[in-house]
Scaffold this motif. Structure first.
Motif, PDB file in Angstrom:
ATOM      1  N   VAL A 138       9.217  -0.397  -1.523  1.00 16.58           N
ATOM      2  CA  VAL A 138       9.028   0.521  -0.386  1.00 16.58           C
ATOM      3  C   VAL A 138       7.817   1.401  -0.684  1.00 16.58           C
ATOM      4  O   VAL A 138       7.819   2.152  -1.657  1.00 16.58           O
ATOM      5  CB  VAL A 138      10.278   1.397  -0.162  1.00 16.58           C
ATOM      6  CG1 VAL A 138      10.054   2.361   0.993  1.00 16.58           C
ATOM      7  CG2 VAL A 138      11.506   0.526   0.076  1.00 16.58           C
ATOM      8  N   GLU A 139       6.780   1.260   0.134  1.00 13.03           N
ATOM      9  CA  GLU A 139       5.543   1.977  -0.171  1.00 13.03           C
ATOM     10  C   GLU A 139       5.250   3.109   0.802  1.00 13.03           C
ATOM     11  O   GLU A 139       4.401   3.951   0.528  1.00 13.03           O
ATOM     12  CB  GLU A 139       4.369   0.988  -0.233  1.00 13.03           C
ATOM     13  CG  GLU A 139       4.508   0.033  -1.424  1.00 13.03           C
ATOM     14  CD  GLU A 139       3.294  -0.840  -1.663  1.00 13.03           C
ATOM     15  OE1 GLU A 139       2.395  -0.871  -0.797  1.00 13.03           O
ATOM     16  OE2 GLU A 139       3.268  -1.505  -2.724  1.00 13.03           O
ATOM     17  N   SER A 140       5.918   3.131   1.980  1.00 12.91           N
ATOM     18  CA  SER A 140       5.594   4.176   2.950  1.00 12.91           C
ATOM     19  C   SER A 140       6.848   4.790   3.562  1.00 12.91           C
ATOM     20  O   SER A 140       7.925   4.194   3.538  1.00 12.91           O
ATOM     21  CB  SER A 140       4.722   3.599   4.066  1.00 12.91           C
ATOM     22  OG  SER A 140       5.503   2.720   4.861  1.00 12.91           O
ATOM     23  N   ILE A 151      12.499  -8.301 -28.360  1.00 12.20           N
ATOM     24  CA  ILE A 151      11.961  -7.265 -27.472  1.00 12.20           C
ATOM     25  C   ILE A 151      13.059  -6.729 -26.558  1.00 12.20           C
ATOM     26  O   ILE A 151      13.203  -5.512 -26.378  1.00 12.20           O
ATOM     27  CB  ILE A 151      10.780  -7.817 -26.628  1.00 12.20           C
ATOM     28  CG1 ILE A 151       9.604  -8.191 -27.541  1.00 12.20           C
ATOM     29  CG2 ILE A 151      10.350  -6.810 -25.570  1.00 12.20           C
ATOM     30  CD1 ILE A 151       8.432  -8.848 -26.825  1.00 12.20           C
ATOM     31  N   GLU A 152      13.860  -7.608 -26.010  1.00 11.31           N
ATOM     32  CA  GLU A 152      14.902  -7.155 -25.078  1.00 11.31           C
ATOM     33  C   GLU A 152      15.988  -6.340 -25.772  1.00 11.31           C
ATOM     34  O   GLU A 152      16.553  -5.429 -25.174  1.00 11.31           O
ATOM     35  CB  GLU A 152      15.457  -8.344 -24.305  1.00 11.31           C
ATOM     36  CG  GLU A 152      14.398  -8.828 -23.329  1.00 11.31           C
ATOM     37  CD  GLU A 152      14.833  -9.949 -22.427  1.00 11.31           C
ATOM     38  OE1 GLU A 152      15.796 -10.649 -22.757  1.00 11.31           O
ATOM     39  OE2 GLU A 152      14.180 -10.110 -21.384  1.00 11.31           O
ATOM     40  N   LYS A 153      16.260  -6.657 -27.029  1.00  4.49           N
ATOM     41  CA  LYS A 153      17.210  -5.822 -27.783  1.00  4.49           C
ATOM     42  C   LYS A 153      16.654  -4.408 -27.908  1.00  4.49           C
ATOM     43  O   LYS A 153      17.379  -3.426 -27.755  1.00  4.49           O
ATOM     44  CB  LYS A 153      17.459  -6.404 -29.176  1.00  4.49           C
ATOM     45  CG  LYS A 153      18.377  -7.602 -29.166  1.00  4.49           C
ATOM     46  CD  LYS A 153      18.607  -8.068 -30.586  1.00  4.49           C
ATOM     47  CE  LYS A 153      19.715  -9.101 -30.623  1.00  4.49           C
ATOM     48  NZ  LYS A 153      19.865  -9.664 -31.971  1.00  4.49           N
ATOM     49  N   GLY A 205      10.607   1.942  -4.719  1.00  7.31           N
ATOM     50  CA  GLY A 205       9.221   1.552  -4.444  1.00  7.31           C
ATOM     51  C   GLY A 205       8.256   2.662  -4.806  1.00  7.31           C
ATOM     52  O   GLY A 205       8.662   3.811  -5.009  1.00  7.31           O
ATOM     53  N   PHE A 206       6.977   2.301  -4.883  1.00  5.83           N
ATOM     54  CA  PHE A 206       5.949   3.271  -5.261  1.00  5.83           C
ATOM     55  C   PHE A 206       5.921   4.463  -4.312  1.00  5.83           C
ATOM     56  O   PHE A 206       5.578   5.567  -4.702  1.00  5.83           O
ATOM     57  CB  PHE A 206       4.560   2.600  -5.300  1.00  5.83           C
ATOM     58  CG  PHE A 206       4.366   1.614  -6.424  1.00  5.83           C
ATOM     59  CD1 PHE A 206       5.265   1.557  -7.490  1.00  5.83           C
ATOM     60  CD2 PHE A 206       3.269   0.752  -6.427  1.00  5.83           C
ATOM     61  CE1 PHE A 206       5.078   0.650  -8.540  1.00  5.83           C
ATOM     62  CE2 PHE A 206       3.069  -0.158  -7.472  1.00  5.83           C
ATOM     63  CZ  PHE A 206       3.972  -0.212  -8.524  1.00  5.83           C
ATOM     64  N   GLY A 207       6.258   4.253  -3.028  1.00  7.48           N
ATOM     65  CA  GLY A 207       6.268   5.341  -2.057  1.00  7.48           C
ATOM     66  C   GLY A 207       7.381   6.350  -2.302  1.00  7.48           C
ATOM     67  O   GLY A 207       7.316   7.492  -1.839  1.00  7.48           O
TER      68      GLY A 207
END
Ligand code: C2E
Ligand code: MG
Ligand code: MG
Ligand code: MG
Length: 281
Positions: free
Chosen positions: A236-238, A90-92, A255-257
């Protein structure tokens, strides 16, 4: 009564264990086929320099959608893949695909963005690993600085204690290494200065609490920087977290933010419609 409850709890526990085992064996059964049947894809999450507002790297994150099981959480997929011995295959695939996609990302961003790839202890410790990565880079016309390998503290510590140490070879060749999820492992600090990493990613459990406890993050940051690593924050979301971290001098942020993990097609599509995908905040 206590005896009755005790017996009941034991039965619940066994039931839970049976569920887990059943799930594991189901995953294993389908995972063997997944690679051949094209069920994997990659999402890419940007790592920003928030000072320049540029994407400097894209982290490849594995996604598995099984026609039978649906989307399988990545942590779970990786764990089972390690257990049944398909993780290296999988990693290859991840390495080849991500390096191929990097060509498109470099055109899109018109800059030397790098690709960050998570690698398990199993493959990293394998003598073929460094050769496979170098060849994939060569075939696509990239030099070693195009790639960053993300490893956990545990993997790096394990490697450090081997004679034929893979991490120093990687860094000698010009690739970079990030210590992922820093601060969550069980390893002691005494080894840290010997690890030939270039970046350290501060785990999101610290980022989550940065507004209540900035001292914790800044202590970790100082430790990282005094050892001449570059600090990166995850999770980091905000906007307020991002600003505070930037004020503290941590400019590499993820981050999602700031940017969600998305497939290459999303980036291409967005670039066509609204221009380059940039910092969300
Ligand atoms: P990681 O390398 O620490 O990646 C960060 C994980 O946190 C990702 O989960 C990402 O989607 C998530 N994340 C990013 N920003 C935020 C945020 O702001 N808030 C929250 N709550 N979460 C955030 P994902 O994609 O499920 O991956 C989980 C883990 O699986 C990764 O953790 C990595 O250790 C592993 N993994 C992913 N792809 C691969 C791979 O190709 N090979 C190997 N060996 N492991 C992989
Ligand atoms: Mg990672
Ligand atoms: Mg991480
Ligand atoms: Mg993680």
């Amino acid at each position: 009564l206590a005896k009755k409850q005790g017996k009941h709890r034991w039965v619940n526990y066994l039931d839970g264990m049976e569920d887990t085992l059943q799930r594991q064996s189901k995953l294993a059964q389908h995972l063997f086929q997944a690679l051949n049947q094209d069920e994997f894809s990659l999402h890419y999450q940007p790592i920003f320099n928030v000072e320049s507002r540029q994407v400097c790297s894209l982290e490849a994150l594995l996604r598995w959608k099984s026609p039978v099981l649906g989307w399988v959480p990545t942590d779970e997929c990786i764990r089972v893949a390690e257990e049944i011995g398909v993780i290296i295959e999988i990693e290859k695939w991840v390495i080849s695909t991500a390096i191929r996609d990097l060509k498109e990302f470099r055109c899109l961003f018109d800059s030397d963005v790098t690709i960050a790839i998570n690698v398990s202890t199993k493959y990293f410790a394998n003598p073929d690993f460094v050769g496979f990565v170098s060849q994939a880079l060569n075939e696509n016309g990239f030099d070693s600085s195009a790639i960053n390998i993300e490893l956990t503290e545990g993997a790096l510590l394990f490697d450090l204690n081997r004679n034929d140490n893979a991490a120093s070879k990687i860094v000698e060749q010009g690739m970079s290494i990030s210590i992922d999820d820093f601060g969550t492992g069980y390893s002691s600090l005494a080894y840290l200065y010997r690890i030939p990493a270039t970046h350290v990613k501060i785990d999101r459990s610290f980022t989550e609490r940065v507004e209540d406890d900035a001292t914790m993050v800044s202590s970790i940051q100082h430790l990282i920087e005094s050892l001449k690593f570059e600090a990166v924050v995850e999770g980091v979301e905000s906007l307020s977290q991002s600003k505070l971290l930037a004020q503290m001098g941590i400019k590499l942020q993820q981050g999602f933010g700031l940017g969600l993990p998305k497939p290459l097609a999303f980036y291409l599509d967005q670039a066509n419609r609204e221009g380059l995908p940039g910092l969300n905040l």
